[in-house]
Design an enzyme around this catalytic site. Structure first.
Site, short mmCIF file in Angstrom:
data_model
loop_
_atom_site.label_atom_id
_atom_site.label_comp_id
_atom_site.label_asym_id
_atom_site.label_seq_id
_atom_site.Cartn_x
_atom_site.Cartn_y
_atom_site.Cartn_z
N THR A 34 0.87 -1.17 0.00
CA THR A 34 0.00 0.00 0.00
C THR A 34 0.91 1.22 0.00
O THR A 34 1.42 1.65 1.03
CB THR A 34 -0.94 0.01 1.22
OG1 THR A 34 -1.75 -1.16 1.18
CG2 THR A 34 -1.85 1.24 1.17
N LYS A 91 -6.74 1.63 -3.28
CA LYS A 91 -6.45 0.98 -1.99
C LYS A 91 -6.48 1.98 -0.84
O LYS A 91 -6.97 1.67 0.26
CB LYS A 91 -5.08 0.30 -2.03
CG LYS A 91 -4.74 -0.46 -0.75
CD LYS A 91 -5.72 -1.59 -0.49
CE LYS A 91 -5.59 -2.22 0.89
NZ LYS A 91 -4.24 -2.70 1.21
N LYS A 94 -0.63 4.31 9.22
CA LYS A 94 0.09 4.75 8.03
C LYS A 94 -0.86 4.93 6.85
O LYS A 94 -0.81 5.94 6.14
CB LYS A 94 1.19 3.73 7.70
CG LYS A 94 2.03 4.08 6.48
CD LYS A 94 1.54 3.40 5.20
CE LYS A 94 1.72 1.90 5.26
NZ LYS A 94 1.34 1.26 3.95
#
Length: 306
Positions: A107, A182, A251
């Site tokens: 990601t 994503k 994150k």
């Protein structure tokens, strides 16, 4: 001719992907800085190698499973300013052969993917951003889903490998689009965990059991990945062992906030969710399971040992 695959990053996700591909009879080579990770991969039929150069000698496709965008950029392009004889100068750009396909399942950010793709293209190396959902179980069983950013011809060449390692693949656009999708997905997941925790807590206080509420929600319009998978699998039973950490979700929520800022948008609900995840660091360590965010809503209902 059989496609030979390399996997860089043999952790919870990368190790599962490598093992899945090995079960599908692909020759798979794996590289990780951790000796324990290499040994575990070897037990699953993966050939471990001790260096990036050794990995790239024989493979046709390399799969990246790394923590963050900066790790992807350094691995692919090397550290900016590094000399050729420095360890940091060792990279896919320096060592990759023309015709290699790089599939990045991290990601990451769309900017990183596009920057890396443009640089690798100068060496005849193709790049696909294909971040995944489904956790370690999905990686180990080949049932995870992918949102893919790639050119059509490159995707077609990589498709046999992608089909072997995933259950669902959605081609959402050109390079970088996979990471946009994503980031959006994980922002929703972060929101749904909190909103579901609030709904379940409210119903429990009103006398409806969490299990029965989830059954009702999943039969109605309020269902989501949180109600269908996260709560039944990792929250209601207080297992909190999804394999995805608070630190990684923080994150990813930060990536959504950064993207929103770069686009000049104001998204008040997303901003509130991002603040809640940031504030949770006061009581929930990065190493804890990401589903533990629900404990901030109702420590009694969701806490360990209650």
């Amino acid at each position: 001719m059989t496609t030979t695959v390399g996997v860089i990053g043999l952790g919870n996700m990368g190790g599962g992907m490598a093992a899945t591909l090995a079960r599908h009879a692909f020759p798979v080579f794996g590289f990780d800085l951790s000796e324990a990770a290499r040994e575990k991969a070897a037990a699953a039929g993966v050939t471990p190698v001790s260096s990036l150069a050794e990995l790239l000698e024989t493979i046709d496709i390399v799969i990246l499973s790394l923590p963050k965008a900066e790790h992807v950029e350094q691995l692919c392009l090397g550290r900016e300013g590094a000399q050729e004889n420095e360890q940091d100068a060792i990279s896919l750009l320096a060592l990759g052969k023309p015709g290699l396909i790089v599939i990045d399942t991290t990601t990451s950010t769309p900017e990183t993917s596009r920057k890396v793709a443009a640089a690798l293209a100068t060496r005849g190396i193709d790049f696909i951003d294909a971040p995944v959902s489904g956790g370690p179980k999905g990686a180990a069983t080949g049932s995870m889903s992918m949102v893919i950013g790639a050119e059509d011809d490159v995707l077609a060449r990589a498709m046999p490998v992608l089909e072997a390692m995933s259950g669902t693949r959605v081609h959402v656009g050109s390079c970088g689009a996979g990471n946009v999708a994503k980031i959006a997905n994980n922002m929703l997941a972060a929101c749904h965990l909190i909103s579901t925790a609030e709904a379940v807590s409210m119903a429990a206080r009103a006398g409806v059991s969490p299990e029965k509420l989830l059954e009702g929600l999943n039969a109605g319009s309020g269902r989501s990945g949180a109600t269908q998978v996260m709560f039944p699998s990792w929250v209601i039973n207080k297992a909190y062992d999804s394999g995805f950490s608070m630190g990684l979700m923080r994150k990813d929520v930060g990536l959504a906030s950064d993207l929103t800022a770069r686009l000049g948008m104001e998204l008040p609900l997303s901003a509130t969710v991002a603040q809640l995840w940031d504030d949770s660091s006061a009581t929930l360590d990065d190493s804890e399971d990401f589903c533990a965010i629900v404990q901030r809503t109702d420590p009694t209902l969701y806490g360990h040992g209650e």
